[in-house]
Design an enzyme around this catalytic site. Structure first.
Site, mmCIF file in Angstrom:
data_model
loop_
_atom_site.group_PDB
_atom_site.id
_atom_site.type_symbol
_atom_site.label_atom_id
_atom_site.label_comp_id
_atom_site.label_asym_id
_atom_site.label_seq_id
_atom_site.Cartn_x
_atom_site.Cartn_y
_atom_site.Cartn_z
ATOM 1 C CD GLU A 6 -8.261 -5.309 5.174
ATOM 2 O OE1 GLU A 6 -9.629 -4.156 5.123
ATOM 3 O OE2 GLU A 6 -7.367 -4.288 6.162
ATOM 4 N NE ARG A 63 -9.411 0.215 8.652
ATOM 5 C CZ ARG A 63 -10.872 -0.438 8.671
ATOM 6 N NH1 ARG A 63 -11.547 -0.886 9.075
ATOM 7 N NH2 ARG A 63 -11.246 0.521 7.215
ATOM 8 C CD GLU A 67 -2.890 0.590 2.057
ATOM 9 O OE1 GLU A 67 -3.102 0.487 3.053
ATOM 10 O OE2 GLU A 67 -2.828 2.447 3.015
#
Ligand code: MTE
Ligand code: HPA
Ligand code: MOS
Length: 750
Positions: free
Chosen positions: A707, A304, A226
């Site tokens: 995920e 997160r 990423e």
């Protein structure tokens, strides 16, 4: 199982970076990096390396025409170290030569002298020294301080979870090719083509339009590409730009493992309070995230962790604080789950410990606290779907949870040296980039005059099957055969300002963008058809399965004819469209809002058999009830679920990163870093698709899948603990993952 790429993959015809046809005179790059974890660069002598056979150049910080800055969220990371090195593997220079061997030989001739500085590897120590990447973040709901007084049970402990190497089959790599007018084309194995483009432009002092990034597919990313595909692509671009010749830079496996970031290790503290009935009344947690030497994506990953710190449960009083701690290890980065797994492991540990003290199975507490409609997450969003309970109950009925528990008990009473353990793992995962502005995408749809269709989006195929899903979405939207449709490479000249393919949002965001583009095309084609058929209003026209209907009646007009007609009538048969997720927002001052478009739910039950003489174990089965919404492609979704589970179990059990006291990674090869293989994966994985749960917030009523299943692997840890306790009831429990066979064996006999 076959998807778009299967046949080409099996035949070895799919092109990865190492397969790209290279321009004449291409050079090869090799990275020179810091041998120490922290220190001053005192001397760098490239002279003998420059004279080495085949060498064409060596580039370091002083050769950068633009900014020596690659930080995405925080500008704290140099492409090449300037006067200080911050971790073993910190890039200092790139050598380019006429072959990879020559480049590598030359790197060995670089003489660097360093003065060592004190180094920190432990996040708690870093926090003590106030070495934080960003100020601490706290999510809070209710009043924990008051709530402790109402609790019948309060337990506290600390929890460790280890990092994880991505081990994508294709290592980091790119080919950079100079193009006319001083521009550069970069073929990169990246999840974030725009990150590569933006960073290359910044480093080379070029406008972004002079940098084109193209991605055909990746041999796996798992989050590791990423942000961290960028430096290697930019190094290749820098060398190519300076020498005006193509440069290929692929990290050999061992360098890839040594130099790149991994999942963040966490060290955490919890305190949980429950009433006699097992209701969780209060939960407090502090997370120390080992961020490594630079921010990379750590702040978003930290967020997160907080978003998922209460997993599938409603807890009325929560205070969760997270610290991103700067250490002298390579910057840790995104990895499937993006900090969520680390947060969930802590509350599952808390529940486990509370259950032990209350003398009940953890599943009793899990079940008592599952989210229901109207419940509020600590970040303010309300629960709208009742699927947490649906999935949990289906595990009880469809997979006969009680029967599994009974059999495990029976087995354990009959066996002395082999024990079984079982655990249940509910998962709730929020779907959207928590960085709200990233929740946008665009699609470009070309229909050619022969009726074939090419689609470009920002989605990057990395084995997760996003291209298969996008092709189905396009075929359904245009009501044509999938055979007509090709999904093109991801290219920044065709699709601008791409969000990375991450956060499990690839199919959602790009799928909606395709739907929007196809609506425009369908609307135009219906007008053309209405004229051609002299049918009056276009609202009376429908295109279905490549045939044109008028007022519900089949006509003689086919899709191919209609395309021809549109073209001859000079109507555009190309459309571009944008999509942005509606109704999401988040206030980072109050840490409240509605950050997620929706949540994905599921529950797994995991059984393990432990050999108590050897410490080795085998997972017998993983049975899952999972909420896929209305699945777009069941084969792809099943593959993602099985793969995620295997990867999650690997993280919790066998994958162990070990650094020595100097910060050198000792587990930098597959001989020392163990990942699940075909023998290790659970003997049985059964996945039930929760029925009749269309998701209005996903394309074709689907849900993101990439995920969430990873976190079922957390159940493996607790199943194993239960098997250990069946052998040794007074086992002292340290919540410390991974629970490797060595650790198991040592704790059974200590
Ligand atoms: N599956 C495969 N085979 N390879 C991968 O690299 N990456 C995972 C997941 N599944 C990955 C994978 C991660 S981390 C994410 S965020 C999603 O796929 C990204 O793709 P999606 O948004 O299309 O689901
Ligand atoms: N997931 C993955 N990548 C991201 C996110 C996220 O929530 N936010 C920013 N980058
Ligand atoms: Mo996935 S960790 O969001 O690339």
């Amino acid at each position: 199982m076959s998807n778009i790429d299967s046949i080409r993959h099996v035949r070895g015809e799919s092109l990865f970076i190492d397969d790209v046809t290279l321009p004449e005179g291409v050079l090869y790059g090799y990275v020179y990096y810091s041998p120490i974890a922290h220190g001053k660069i005192q001397k760098l002598d490239f002279s003998s390396a420059l004279k080495s056979e085949g060498v064409r150049g060596i580039f370091s910080a002083k050769d950068i025409p633009g900014e020596n800055q690659i930080g995405g969220i925080v500008p704290d990371e140099n492409l090449f170290a300037e006067d200080t090195v911050h971790f073993i593997g910190h890039p200092i220079a790139v050598v380019v030569a006429d072959s990879l061997i020559h480049a590598r030989d030359a790197v060995k001739k670089i003489k660097g002298e360093f003065k060592k500085l004190p180094a920190t590897f432990d996040p708690r120590q870093a926090a003590k020294k106030n070495e934080l990447i960003i100020p601490p973040r706290t999510f809070e709901i209710g009043n924990v301080d008051q709530a402790w007084g109402n609790c019948d049970y309060i337990v506290e402990d600390s929890v460790e979870s280890g990092g994880q190497e991505h081990l994508y089959l294709e290592t980091q790599g790119s080919v950079a090719i100079p193009i006319e007018g001083g521009g550069i084309k970069i073929i990169s194995a990246t999840q974030g083509p725009t990150a590569v483009q933006r960073t290359a432009a910044r480093v080379l002092a070029l406008p972004m339009h002079k940098v084109e990034v193209d991605v055909a597919r990746l041999g796996g990313g798992f989050g590791g590409k990423e942000d961290q595909a960028t430096p290697w692509a930019v190094m290749a671009a820098l060398a190519a730009y300076k020498l005006n010749v193509a440069v290929k830079l692929i990290l050999p496996r061992q360098e890839d493992i040594r130099l790149t970031g991994k999942r963040h290790p966490y060290s955490s503290d919890f305190k949980v309070g429950l009433n006699k009935e097992g209701k969780i009344l209060a939960y407090q947690a502090t997370f120390y995230q080992n961020a490594g030497a630079a921010a990379d994506l750590s702040p978003a990953i930290l967020d997160r962790t907080l978003f998922h710190c209460t997993n599938s449960y409603f807890v009325p009083n929560v205070r969760a604080t997270a610290l991103s701690c700067r250490t002298n290890l390579p910057p840790f980065t995104a990895f499937r789950g993006f900090g969520g797994p680390q947060g969930m492991f802590v509350i599952e540990s808390a529940i486990y410990k509370a259950a032990q003290i209350m003398g009940v199975d953890p599943s009793v507490i899990q079940k008592k606290n599952l989210l229901i409609e109207g419940d509020e997450f600590p970040y303010g969003q309300k629960v709208v779907q009742p699927h947490a309970k649906k999935c949990f109950y289906e595990i009880e009925t469809r997979f006969s949870k009680n029967e599994i528990y009974r059999k495990v008990k029976e087995f354990n009473s009959e066996n002395k040296l082999v024990k079984k353990g079982v655990a249940v793992m509910p998962v709730c995962f929020g779907i959207s980039f928590t960085t709200t502005f990233l929740n946008q995408a665009s699609a470009l749809v070309h229909i050619y005059t022969d009726g074939s269709v090419t689609i470009s989006t920002a989605a990057v195929e990395m084995g997760q099957g996003v291209n298969a899903k996008l092709r189905i979405i396009a075929a359904k939207s245009l009501s044509i055969s999938e055979k007509r449709i090709k999904i093109d490479s991801t290219n920044t000249s065709r699709i601008s300002n791409t969000s990375p393919t991450a956060a499990s949002k690839g199919a959602d965001l790009n799928g909606f963008a395709i739907i929007n583009a196809c609506k425009i095309l369908t609307e135009r084609l219906r007008h053309v058809a209405a004229e051609e058929l002299k049918a009056g209003a276009s609202s009376q026209i429908e295109i279905k399965d490549e045939v044109i209907y008028h007022n519900g009646e089949k006509t003689d007009l086919t899709f191919d004819q209609l395309i021809q007609t549109a073209y001859r009538n000079r109507i555009s048969i190309t459309a571009q469209a944008h999509h942005s997720t509606p109704d999401i927002y988040f206030d980072t001052k109050t840490n409240k809002g509605k950050p997620f478009a929706y949540h994905v739910y599921g529950t797994a039950i995991i059984e393990v058999t432990l050999d108590c003489l050897r410490g080795t174990y085998q997972f017998d089965s993983v049975k899952v009830v999972h909420d896929f919404g209305g699945s777009i492609d069941k084969v792809v979704d099943l593959g993602q679920t099985e793969g995620g589970i295997a990867q999650g179990i690997g993280w919790m059990t066998m994958e162990e990163l070990i650094w020595n006291d100097e910060g050198k990674l000792l587990t930098d090869a597959l001989s020392t870093y163990k990942v699940p293989d075909v023998h290790f994966v659970p003997k049985e994985i059964r996945v039930h698709f929760l029925e009749n749960v269309p998701n209005p917030f996903g394309p074709l009523n689907s849900k993101a899948v990439g995920e969430p299943p990873f976190m079922y692997g957390i159940g493996a840890y607790f199943a194993l603990l239960n098997a250990m306790r069946a052998f040794k009831p007074d086992l002292k429990i340290n919540f410390s993952a991974p629970l490797t066979p060595e650790k198991v064996l040592l704790s059974l006999y200590s």
